[in-house]
Design a protein around this motif. Structure first.
Motif, PDB file in Angstrom:
ATOM      1  N   PHE A 110       0.822  -1.223   0.000  1.00 33.42           N
ATOM      2  CA  PHE A 110       0.000   0.000   0.000  1.00 33.42           C
ATOM      3  C   PHE A 110       0.855   1.270   0.000  1.00 33.42           C
ATOM      4  CE2 PHE A 110      -2.962  -3.264   1.186  1.00 33.42           C
ATOM      5  CZ  PHE A 110      -4.074  -2.931   0.434  1.00 33.42           C
ATOM      6  N   MET A 111       1.894   1.223  -0.842  1.00 33.96           N
ATOM      7  CA  MET A 111       2.773   2.393  -0.967  1.00 33.96           C
ATOM      8  C   MET A 111       2.041   3.598  -1.551  1.00 33.96           C
ATOM      9  SD  MET A 111       5.740   1.930   0.342  1.00 33.96           S
ATOM     10  CE  MET A 111       6.686   3.265  -0.406  1.00 33.96           C
ATOM     11  N   GLN A 112       0.878   3.385  -2.166  1.00 37.62           N
ATOM     12  CA  GLN A 112       0.107   4.526  -2.674  1.00 37.62           C
ATOM     13  C   GLN A 112      -0.298   5.447  -1.531  1.00 37.62           C
ATOM     14  OE1 GLN A 112      -3.239   2.620  -4.546  1.00 37.62           O
ATOM     15  NE2 GLN A 112      -4.448   2.633  -2.679  1.00 37.62           N
ATOM     16  N   SER A 113      -0.314   4.920  -0.288  1.00 39.39           N
ATOM     17  CA  SER A 113      -0.690   5.713   0.884  1.00 39.39           C
ATOM     18  C   SER A 113       0.507   6.084   1.755  1.00 39.39           C
ATOM     19  CB  SER A 113      -1.678   4.922   1.755  1.00 39.39           C
ATOM     20  OG  SER A 113      -2.801   4.531   1.013  1.00 39.39           O
ATOM     21  N   HIS A 114       1.697   5.757   1.303  1.00 38.42           N
ATOM     22  CA  HIS A 114       2.926   6.026   2.066  1.00 38.42           C
ATOM     23  C   HIS A 114       3.063   7.506   2.405  1.00 38.42           C
ATOM     24  CE1 HIS A 114       7.321   7.110   1.761  1.00 38.42           C
ATOM     25  NE2 HIS A 114       7.305   6.290   2.792  1.00 38.42           N
ATOM     26  N   LEU A 115       3.400   7.781   3.635  1.00 37.08           N
ATOM     27  CA  LEU A 115       3.639   9.168   4.044  1.00 37.08           C
ATOM     28  C   LEU A 115       4.984   9.620   3.482  1.00 37.08           C
ATOM     29  CD1 LEU A 115       2.450   8.926   7.749  1.00 37.08           C
ATOM     30  CD2 LEU A 115       1.291  10.069   5.852  1.00 37.08           C
ATOM     31  N   ARG A 116       4.965  10.687   2.728  1.00 38.95           N
ATOM     32  CA  ARG A 116       6.179  11.124   2.022  1.00 38.95           C
ATOM     33  C   ARG A 116       7.312  11.516   2.972  1.00 38.95           C
ATOM     34  NH1 ARG A 116       3.993   8.261  -0.973  1.00 38.95           N
ATOM     35  NH2 ARG A 116       2.442   8.960  -2.414  1.00 38.95           N
ATOM     36  N   TRP A 117       6.996  11.930   4.208  1.00 37.98           N
ATOM     37  CA  TRP A 117       8.061  12.324   5.129  1.00 37.98           C
ATOM     38  C   TRP A 117       8.747  11.130   5.778  1.00 37.98           C
ATOM     39  CZ3 TRP A 117       6.656  10.308   9.707  1.00 37.98           C
ATOM     40  CH2 TRP A 117       5.313  10.302  10.071  1.00 37.98           C
ATOM     41  N   LEU A 118       8.218   9.924   5.576  1.00 43.28           N
ATOM     42  CA  LEU A 118       8.857   8.717   6.090  1.00 43.28           C
ATOM     43  C   LEU A 118       9.841   8.227   5.026  1.00 43.28           C
ATOM     44  CD1 LEU A 118       9.120   6.426   8.187  1.00 43.28           C
ATOM     45  CD2 LEU A 118       7.270   5.251   6.964  1.00 43.28           C
ATOM     46  N   GLN A 119      11.122   8.385   5.294  1.00 45.76           N
ATOM     47  CA  GLN A 119      12.157   7.979   4.348  1.00 45.76           C
ATOM     48  C   GLN A 119      12.502   6.508   4.543  1.00 45.76           C
ATOM     49  OE1 GLN A 119      13.373  10.177   1.907  1.00 45.76           O
ATOM     50  NE2 GLN A 119      11.608  11.297   2.714  1.00 45.76           N
ATOM     51  N   LEU A 120      12.333   5.713   3.499  1.00 45.72           N
ATOM     52  CA  LEU A 120      12.617   4.281   3.550  1.00 45.72           C
ATOM     53  C   LEU A 120      13.999   4.031   2.972  1.00 45.72           C
ATOM     54  CD1 LEU A 120       9.167   3.016   2.255  1.00 45.72           C
ATOM     55  CD2 LEU A 120       9.922   3.274   4.627  1.00 45.72           C
ATOM     56  N   ALA A 121      14.860   3.390   3.755  1.00 40.66           N
ATOM     57  CA  ALA A 121      16.240   3.176   3.324  1.00 40.66           C
ATOM     58  C   ALA A 121      16.541   1.716   3.013  1.00 40.66           C
ATOM     59  CB  ALA A 121      17.192   3.690   4.405  1.00 40.66           C
ATOM     60  N   ASP A 122      15.527   0.866   3.000  1.00 41.65           N
ATOM     61  CA  ASP A 122      15.778  -0.548   2.708  1.00 41.65           C
ATOM     62  C   ASP A 122      15.605  -0.816   1.215  1.00 41.65           C
ATOM     63  OD1 ASP A 122      12.994  -1.253   2.052  1.00 41.65           O
ATOM     64  OD2 ASP A 122      12.615  -0.972   4.180  1.00 41.65           O
ATOM     65  N   SER A 123      15.932  -2.023   0.810  1.00 44.92           N
ATOM     66  CA  SER A 123      15.802  -2.392  -0.602  1.00 44.92           C
ATOM     67  C   SER A 123      14.684  -3.415  -0.818  1.00 44.92           C
ATOM     68  CB  SER A 123      17.130  -2.960  -1.111  1.00 44.92           C
ATOM     69  OG  SER A 123      17.493  -4.085  -0.339  1.00 44.92           O
ATOM     70  N   LEU A 124      13.726  -3.468   0.114  1.00 45.53           N
ATOM     71  CA  LEU A 124      12.606  -4.399  -0.013  1.00 45.53           C
ATOM     72  C   LEU A 124      11.697  -3.994  -1.174  1.00 45.53           C
ATOM     73  CD1 LEU A 124      11.572  -4.723   3.744  1.00 45.53           C
ATOM     74  CD2 LEU A 124      12.886  -6.365   2.382  1.00 45.53           C
ATOM     75  N   PRO A 125      11.061  -4.967  -1.825  1.00 44.87           N
ATOM     76  CA  PRO A 125      10.089  -4.630  -2.873  1.00 44.87           C
ATOM     77  C   PRO A 125       8.969  -3.756  -2.304  1.00 44.87           C
ATOM     78  CG  PRO A 125      10.528  -6.995  -2.847  1.00 44.87           C
ATOM     79  CD  PRO A 125      11.187  -6.408  -1.630  1.00 44.87           C
ATOM     80  N   ARG A 126       8.437  -2.892  -3.149  1.00 47.85           N
ATOM     81  CA  ARG A 126       7.372  -1.960  -2.744  1.00 47.85           C
ATOM     82  C   ARG A 126       6.227  -2.069  -3.740  1.00 47.85           C
ATOM     83  NH1 ARG A 126      11.364   3.024  -0.992  1.00 47.85           N
ATOM     84  NH2 ARG A 126      12.760   1.632   0.142  1.00 47.85           N
ATOM     85  N   TYR A 127       5.021  -2.230  -3.203  1.00 49.76           N
ATOM     86  CA  TYR A 127       3.843  -2.408  -4.043  1.00 49.76           C
ATOM     87  C   TYR A 127       2.843  -1.284  -3.800  1.00 49.76           C
ATOM     88  CZ  TYR A 127       5.841  -6.993  -4.668  1.00 49.76           C
ATOM     89  OH  TYR A 127       6.702  -8.015  -4.966  1.00 49.76           O
ATOM     90  N   LEU A 128       2.242  -0.784  -4.882  1.00 50.66           N
ATOM     91  CA  LEU A 128       1.248   0.282  -4.756  1.00 50.66           C
ATOM     92  C   LEU A 128       0.116  -0.134  -3.831  1.00 50.66           C
ATOM     93  CD1 LEU A 128       0.874   1.785  -8.329  1.00 50.66           C
ATOM     94  CD2 LEU A 128       1.825   2.854  -6.289  1.00 50.66           C
ATOM     95  N   ARG A 129      -0.353  -1.376  -3.996  1.00 46.55           N
ATOM     96  CA  ARG A 129      -1.413  -1.913  -3.133  1.00 46.55           C
ATOM     97  C   ARG A 129      -0.900  -3.205  -2.515  1.00 46.55           C
ATOM     98  NH1 ARG A 129      -6.258   0.059  -2.903  1.00 46.55           N
ATOM     99  NH2 ARG A 129      -7.296  -1.943  -2.733  1.00 46.55           N
TER     100      ARG A 129
END
Length: 139
Positions: A110-129
């Motif tokens: 659910f990266m479509q709802s990700h808070l932009r101020w939360l910086q993700l530093a990992d290399s895990l796959p990211r899915y819109l939903r």
């Protein structure tokens, strides 16, 4: 298979996971954020028969049609999520485990709802939903 134990903040509700966790994720959906008061929630899934409460019982809140969240009525710790669309599964909050290091996340959902101020530093796959068939991974 390693047993995993966990429970709520105050100790009134305790559980044992007797099945192998799967679908471990960091969920960024708005509902998980609102229910937890956190920018994302770490979850893993088990078959329903793979979670047993060893002390107390959770209270439940129907957070949306066909879905309910289990929590401790005394301290409010969110423990489980159930969705009628996946009747054989139960999601458990990873951070409620006694040792959450044992079940790290495999991805972000659910990266479509990700808070932009939360910086993700990992290399895990990211899915819109959600992940799975037809899922769209975010670059």
């Amino acid at each position: 298979m390693q047993l995993h134990q966990g429970g709520c903040f105050c100790g009134a509700v305790r559980y044992v996971v007797t099945a192998e966790p799967f679908n471990s994720t960091l969920c960024h959906c708005t509902m998980c954020r609102r229910a937890s008061g956190a920018p994302c929630v770490a979850w893993f899934s088990v078959p329903r028969a793979g979670l047993h409460f060893s002390a107390g019982s959770p209270a439940f809140y129907h957070s949306s049609p066909g879905a309910r969240r289990g929590f401790c009525a005394a301290c409010g710790t969110q423990l489980t999520f159930e969705d009628d669309r996946s009747p054989g599964e139960l999601d458990v909050t990873t951070a409620s485990l006694d040792d959450p290091e044992l079940v790290p996340p495999d991805d972000h959902t659910f990266m479509q709802s990700h808070l932009r101020w939360l910086q993700l530093a990992d290399s895990l796959p990211r899915y819109l939903r959600t992940r799975g068939e037809g899922a769209r991974e975010v670059p």
